[in-house]
Design a protein around this motif. Structure first.
Motif, mmCIF file in Angstrom:
data_model
loop_
_atom_site.group_PDB
_atom_site.id
_atom_site.type_symbol
_atom_site.label_atom_id
_atom_site.label_comp_id
_atom_site.label_asym_id
_atom_site.label_seq_id
_atom_site.Cartn_x
_atom_site.Cartn_y
_atom_site.Cartn_z
ATOM 1 N N VAL A 118 -42.467 -1.547 2.351
ATOM 2 C CA VAL A 118 -42.470 -0.356 3.202
ATOM 3 C C VAL A 118 -42.469 0.930 2.380
ATOM 4 O O VAL A 118 -42.888 1.981 2.877
ATOM 5 C CB VAL A 118 -41.273 -0.345 4.177
ATOM 6 N N MET A 119 -41.992 0.881 1.129
ATOM 7 C CA MET A 119 -41.957 2.071 0.287
ATOM 8 C C MET A 119 -42.370 1.706 -1.122
ATOM 9 O O MET A 119 -41.801 0.801 -1.731
ATOM 10 C CB MET A 119 -40.552 2.681 0.282
ATOM 11 N N LEU A 120 -43.381 2.411 -1.640
ATOM 12 C CA LEU A 120 -43.853 2.206 -3.003
ATOM 13 C C LEU A 120 -43.995 3.567 -3.663
ATOM 14 O O LEU A 120 -44.813 4.387 -3.245
ATOM 15 C CB LEU A 120 -45.194 1.467 -3.011
ATOM 16 N N ASP A 121 -43.187 3.807 -4.694
ATOM 17 C CA ASP A 121 -43.200 5.082 -5.408
ATOM 18 C C ASP A 121 -43.405 4.825 -6.888
ATOM 19 O O ASP A 121 -42.508 4.337 -7.578
ATOM 20 C CB ASP A 121 -41.891 5.832 -5.172
ATOM 21 N N LEU A 122 -44.601 5.145 -7.379
ATOM 22 C CA LEU A 122 -44.944 4.992 -8.795
ATOM 23 C C LEU A 122 -45.266 6.350 -9.407
ATOM 24 O O LEU A 122 -45.907 6.426 -10.460
ATOM 25 C CB LEU A 122 -46.158 4.060 -8.947
ATOM 26 N N SER A 123 -44.810 7.410 -8.808
ATOM 27 C CA SER A 123 -45.184 8.759 -9.215
ATOM 28 C C SER A 123 -44.614 9.125 -10.581
ATOM 29 O O SER A 123 -43.645 8.526 -11.053
ATOM 30 C CB SER A 123 -44.708 9.771 -8.164
ATOM 31 N N PHE A 168 -30.729 -2.142 4.055
ATOM 32 C CA PHE A 168 -30.947 -1.184 2.974
ATOM 33 C C PHE A 168 -31.747 -0.012 3.522
ATOM 34 O O PHE A 168 -32.834 -0.186 4.069
ATOM 35 C CB PHE A 168 -31.675 -1.841 1.805
ATOM 36 N N ILE A 169 -31.183 1.184 3.367
ATOM 37 C CA ILE A 169 -31.770 2.398 3.926
ATOM 38 C C ILE A 169 -32.137 3.337 2.780
ATOM 39 O O ILE A 169 -31.310 3.630 1.924
ATOM 40 C CB ILE A 169 -30.794 3.093 4.884
ATOM 41 N N ASN A 170 -33.375 3.781 2.782
ATOM 42 C CA ASN A 170 -33.825 4.792 1.834
ATOM 43 C C ASN A 170 -34.206 6.051 2.585
ATOM 44 O O ASN A 170 -34.955 5.993 3.571
ATOM 45 C CB ASN A 170 -35.045 4.306 1.045
ATOM 46 N N VAL A 171 -33.703 7.195 2.148
ATOM 47 C CA VAL A 171 -34.135 8.481 2.676
ATOM 48 C C VAL A 171 -35.188 9.022 1.716
ATOM 49 O O VAL A 171 -34.876 9.458 0.615
ATOM 50 C CB VAL A 171 -32.955 9.461 2.801
ATOM 51 N N GLY A 206 -28.861 11.185 -0.015
ATOM 52 C CA GLY A 206 -29.049 10.359 -1.190
ATOM 53 C C GLY A 206 -29.903 9.177 -0.864
ATOM 54 O O GLY A 206 -30.309 8.952 0.262
ATOM 55 N N ARG A 207 -30.118 8.390 -1.845
ATOM 56 C CA ARG A 207 -31.044 7.293 -1.680
ATOM 57 C C ARG A 207 -30.468 6.167 -0.861
ATOM 58 O O ARG A 207 -31.075 5.621 0.022
ATOM 59 C CB ARG A 207 -31.444 6.782 -3.054
ATOM 60 N N LYS A 208 -29.230 5.827 -1.112
ATOM 61 C CA LYS A 208 -28.627 4.722 -0.379
ATOM 62 C C LYS A 208 -27.507 5.262 0.472
ATOM 63 O O LYS A 208 -26.686 6.025 0.021
ATOM 64 C CB LYS A 208 -28.117 3.675 -1.346
ATOM 65 N N GLN A 209 -27.493 4.830 1.707
ATOM 66 C CA GLN A 209 -26.458 5.294 2.622
ATOM 67 C C GLN A 209 -25.568 4.115 2.998
ATOM 68 O O GLN A 209 -26.049 3.049 3.262
ATOM 69 C CB GLN A 209 -27.112 5.879 3.876
#
Length: 985
Positions: free
Chosen positions: A607-612, A780-783, A982-985
């Motif tokens: 659902v989330m891919l960040d390679l920036s 697992f929640i990502n903002v 933050g990244r994890k809540q």
């Protein structure tokens, strides 16, 4: 004497009559008709059609009732386990095979439907292999009680079930069933005597019909998680017999609570995770029979009524995650029967911990984030039955009291995110039942002896992140007795991987971010939680590579990994390849090289891919556009080349695509129009060569579009419809080769820009996508914050967050000609307008005075003529203005914001005069006041000097003033920032 004799005879006669009656009863019992042969045969056939599967039921006390069923002359089926017969006729009238470990498929020819005298049928908690409820259910027309819950039935509920008009109790809950055509209304119309209705987790996808309030006999209504929507009929709360009501887990269901009368019999009310709102009425205190009130994660507001203290039978009270104000009422101290109390995540006023020493039956106490301060009161030591105590996210001070060690029933203790100081008390080791311990983000000091935690034999979760401790992390203690599933050591000043992790083979979650761990990631880490690890966070360290993969792409071998964060390290070499189970993967801000492996095509659940922000290159794999679950794709600031892959599927869930700062070329793929959930599309700083993609206007949720610094060309044509781009707030097409007039028709269709003071989610002050993935044990929640680069007069800045209500247009550095259109004045929500460095002519349109939210206006480097309209004095939030290098003449407006602008705003306009220029105007040209149609005096709209930030830098021949439009833009409007962002809540 005669009378005495008569009395004696009468008593004896009564005695013999009673004996006769008893013997007659025994005789009738012994002669009860036996089970009918055809029913016995039907039951045995039913037995043969199913297997016994011990894993089928959820009840730990389940057993196979049908195992004792046997044929034979003396084996009467009326004596079989789970079978009930009529004493007069011998017909089977009841069958209870709940939790019987049955496994197999049902069909319409099942012998069960030969039991036509059945009145009660209970098949709950078995596994019928997702078969459909057979239409033959209609033959059991005498049924008054039917329970098929939790038995793996699926599909549409057959209409034949509505022929069972005698039903008093119906339970189809917790099956993947649908009831849509016919729907819930048919239940009411056909089962008029219904007392108990349970359809939880059945897909209804409908409003709750008002006719449901006609079921005057209804005692229980369970509609949990049915995808209900619309407003819940208030009349249902007033049903005179209703005792149980659960509509929880219907997030699109709204409603309000009525005034309750003292005669209301309601005992259990569950509204959690719905859209119910408004205030809790004071009359809620009239529900004297209420034993459970659960309104977690609704939208209730106002004060918590003190009348709750009248509900002295309450055992469960959850008000968590609403918008309640004021203080927690002291009347809650009257609720001495409470076993569970949860009040976290509201907006309560600061207060000390309320006295709860009388609630000695409490097993769960959750007061997280309730704005408490002071010490933990000693009265809590009386709560010896507590199994869960959570005080996280408050302002509690003092030392952690040693008497907590006397609460020996505790399984969860969460004191994280407070201001406790001192050391961890040794008495914690007496909490032999403790499974979860969290002390993160406190001011604790001293040395932590790991032997303290070794004594907690049942400990599975330990959260010490952010604790300032002297941690002997690599001591030689025997950690094999610890069977941790969660370990949080973020920000603990670690310099290497803790060696005791060698023995942690059952880990599911490991957080080691924001430490100082350097060098290679060791080989042994792959043996840690090899089959169990779900989430691993190694971000913000100084890691360089994986020890065992110096020259080949690291293939990470955790079988069940869902969430992996390797961001903000110094990783070099090829891009690590997580397992196919991965759902969220962040490897941004490293030094990775090479191409994206074709193995990434196997990430069907991602659902989330960040390679920036790496040095990755090559062609993008075509499969990236086919990952149908992908929500966020961030590839910015790499060296990818070639075309952007097309063939985006219609079921795409993509909400954000950022491929800016690469070397992509060609046209924008038209299949992006299938991405109907897309909110942010950032294509800037590439080599795209295309006309303006007007077809993107069909995307109903697109909010941000950046095409800056590419080869887009030609005139911007008309939108395909006046309804195009309905949600667009930010558009940046700067530094391209667009020509022709400014896009009049598009200005007309950008409706979201026409609204001043855009409403935005006060709890999400920045744009972003929340991605979540779940396992049976964790969520697992990502903002994921959307980022944006905006160019403003030669100043480029990457903002890590975009304010939710920001409205901006940047058409600068193109070849637009013609005049500034008056229609721009309709875009009243604009905060930033940049049309600099074009070939615009004519006057500055006075319609710009309508842009009362405007904070930055750049008209420089054009061929504009005439005077600066004095109406611009109405722009009282204008913090940056640049009209330099045009052909403007006449006086510069004086006063308001214009008194803050320097010479640089007007350079290159030889015909301008007045302050701040040295050239003075003639008296007849001087303008010091706004025109008569101004609306001054309508309130204090003039911003303070702290409402903007100006930076200054040398540039060319003069000093250029650039307005920072990122986190400081319109900060005056933000009501509330995302707490604990933050990244994890």
């Amino acid at each position: 004497m005669g009378s005495s004799m008569c009395l004696l005879i009468s008593m004896r006669l009564l005695f013999f009559l009673s004996i006769f009656h008893y013997l007659n009863s025994c005789s009738s019992l012994s002669t009860q008709p036996a089970c009918k042969d055809f029913e016995s045969s039907a039951l045995l056939q039913f037995k043969q059609s199913f297997k016994i599967n011990v894993s089928a039921p959820s009840d730990p006390f389940a057993y196979p009732k049908i195992s004792s069923w046997n044929s034979g002359e003396r084996n009467d089926c009326c004596s079989w386990d789970g079978v009930l017969c009529d004493r007069g006729t011998g017909h089977v009238i009841g069958l209870d095979l709940s939790s019987s470990q049955l496994y197999g498929s049902f069909n319409s020819s099942s012998s069960l439907f030969n039991l036509v005298y059945l009145q009660k049928l209970n098949l709950a908690d078995n596994n019928f292999n997702y078969s459909q409820i057979p239409p033959s259910i209609r033959y059991l027309s005498n049924l008054t009680y039917l329970n098929l819950s939790m038995s793996a039935f699926s599909g549409q509920i057959p209409p034949e079930i509505f022929e069972l008009s005698n039903l008093v109790s119906l339970d189809l809950s917790f099956n993947p069933l649908k009831l849509q055509k016919p729907g819930l209304k048919s239940v009411v119309e056909n089962f008029t005597s219904l007392k108990h209705l349970y359809l939880s987790r059945v897909n209804l996808s409908s409003p709750v019909p008002h006719i449901l309030a006609n079921l005057s006999s209804l005692k229980s209504l369970g509609l949990r998680g049915c995808e209900l929507y619309g407003e819940f009929p208030m009349e249902i709360f007033k049903l005179r017999n209703l005792q149980f009501l659960s509509v929880r887990d219907n997030e699109n269901l709204t409603g309000y609570l009525p005034e309750f009368h003292s005669s209301n019999p309601l005992r259990i009310l569950r509204l959690a995770y719905t859209g119910f709102s408004g205030k809790l009425p004071d009359s809620i205190g009239n529900l004297k029979s209420l034993i459970e009130l659960n309104i977690i994660s609704c939208y209730f507001s106002g004060l918590v009524p003190t009348s709750l203290g009248n509900l002295t039978n309450l055992t469960i009270l959850f008000l968590s995650n609403n918008n309640f104000l004021g203080q927690i009422p002291f009347s809650l101290a009257n609720l001495t029967q409470l076993s569970q109390l949860g009040l976290p995540y509201n907006n309560f006023s600061a207060q000390t911990l309320p006295c709860l020493g009388k609630q000695t039956k409490l097993t769960v106490l959750d007061l997280g984030e309730t704005n408490l301060y002071g010490d933990i009161p000693s009265s809590l030591k009386n709560l010896t039955q507590l199994t869960v105590l959570s005080l996280t996210g408050n302002q509690l001070t003092g030392q952690i009291p040693p008497w907590l060690g006397n609460l020996t029933q505790l399984t969860k203790l969460d004191l994280g995110d407070n201001k406790f100081h001192g050391s961890i008390p040794q008495s914690i080791c007496r909490l032999a039942n403790l499974e979860y311990l969290s002390l993160f983000d406190n001011n604790l000091s001293g040395r932590v002896d790991m032997d303290l935690f070794l004594k907690l034999k049942n400990l599975t979760a330990l959260q010490l992140s952010g604790v300032h401790l002297s941690f002997p992390i690599n001591s030689t203690f025997n950690a094999s007795t610890l069977k941790l599933e969660l370990l949080g050591l973020n920000g603990c000043n670690l310099t290497e991987f803790p060696t005791f992790l060698h023995s942690q083979h059952e880990l599911e979650i490991l957080y080691l971010s924001n430490n100082k761990i350097q060098g290679q990631i060791p080989n042994w880490i792959f043996n840690m939680g090899k089959q169990t690890l779900l989430s691993l966070d190694l971000s913000s360290n100084f890691l360089t590579n994986f020890e065992s993969f110096n020259h080949t792409p690291p293939i990470l071998s955790w079988d069940s990994l869902l969430d992996l964060d390797l961001s903000s390290n110094k990783l070099q070499g090829s891009l690590p390849i997580p397992p196919p189970s991965i759902t969220q993967y962040d490897a941004s801000n490293n030094k990775l090289t090479g191409e994206i492996s074709p193995l990434y095509c196997n990430f069907s659940s991602i659902v989330m891919l960040d390679l920036s922000h790496n040095n990755l290159g090559g062609m993008l794999p075509k499969c990236l556009s086919k990952l149908s679950n992908l929500v966020v794709l961030n590839l910015q600031n790499n060296n990818f080349r070639g075309i952007l892959p097309g063939i985006y599927m219609e079921e795409s869930r993509l909400r954000a695509i950022d491929v800016s700062h690469n070397q992509l070329e060609g046209q924008v793929p038209r299949s992006l129009s299938n991405c109907t959930m897309l909110e942010v599309l950032l294509l800037g700083n590439n080599r795209f060569f295309d006309i303006f993609p007007s077809w993107l206007g069909k995307l109903p949720r697109l909010r941000v579009l950046s095409l800056q610094s590419n080869g887009f060309h030609s005139a911007i044509g008309k939108p395909e419809s006046s309804l195009d781009f309905p949600k667009l707030q930010i558009i940046d097409v700067s530094f391209n080769n667009f020509t022709g007039k400014l896009p009049y028709e598009h200005f007309q269709s950008w409706t979201s820009m026409k609204v001043a003071n855009l409403t935005f989610d006060k709890d999400n002050a920045y744009m972003g996508a929340v991605t979540r993935t779940s396992s049976p044990s964790s969520t697992f929640i990502n903002v994921n914050s959307y980022t944006l680069e905006i160019t403003n007069k030669g100043i480029k800045r990457l903002y890590e967050k975009i304010q939710d209500h920001l409205v901006a247009i940047d058409l600068s550095s193109n070849k637009f000609d013609g005049e500034i259109l008056e229609v721009i004045g309709n875009l009243k929500g604009l905060h930033l307008l940049n049309i600099s460095n074009n070939i615009l002519t004519g006057p500055i349109s006075s319609s710009l005075e309508n842009l009362r939210e405007l904070e930055s206006l750049d008209l420089s480097q054009n061929r504009l003529s005439g005077e600066i309209p004095p109406q611009l004095l109405q722009l009282t939030f204008l913090a940056f203005f640049n009209a330099s290098n045009n052909h403007l003449t006449g006086p510069i407006p004086q006063g308001q914001q214009f008194s803050t602008f320097e010479n640089d705003s007007y350079l290159g306009n030889t015909g301008l005069c007045g302050m701040p220029l040295t050239k003075k105007c003639k008296i007849s040209e001087t303008l010091t006041q706004p025109p008569p149609n101004s609306k001054q005096g309508e309130g204090s709209n003039f911003p303070s000097k702290f409402d903007w930030v100006v930076i200054m830098m040398g540039y060319g021949s003069g000093l250029i003033i650039g307005f920072i439009i990122g986190n400081n833009l319109t900060i005056r409007k933000l009501e509330r920032f995302l707490k604990n962002f933050g990244r994890k809540q």
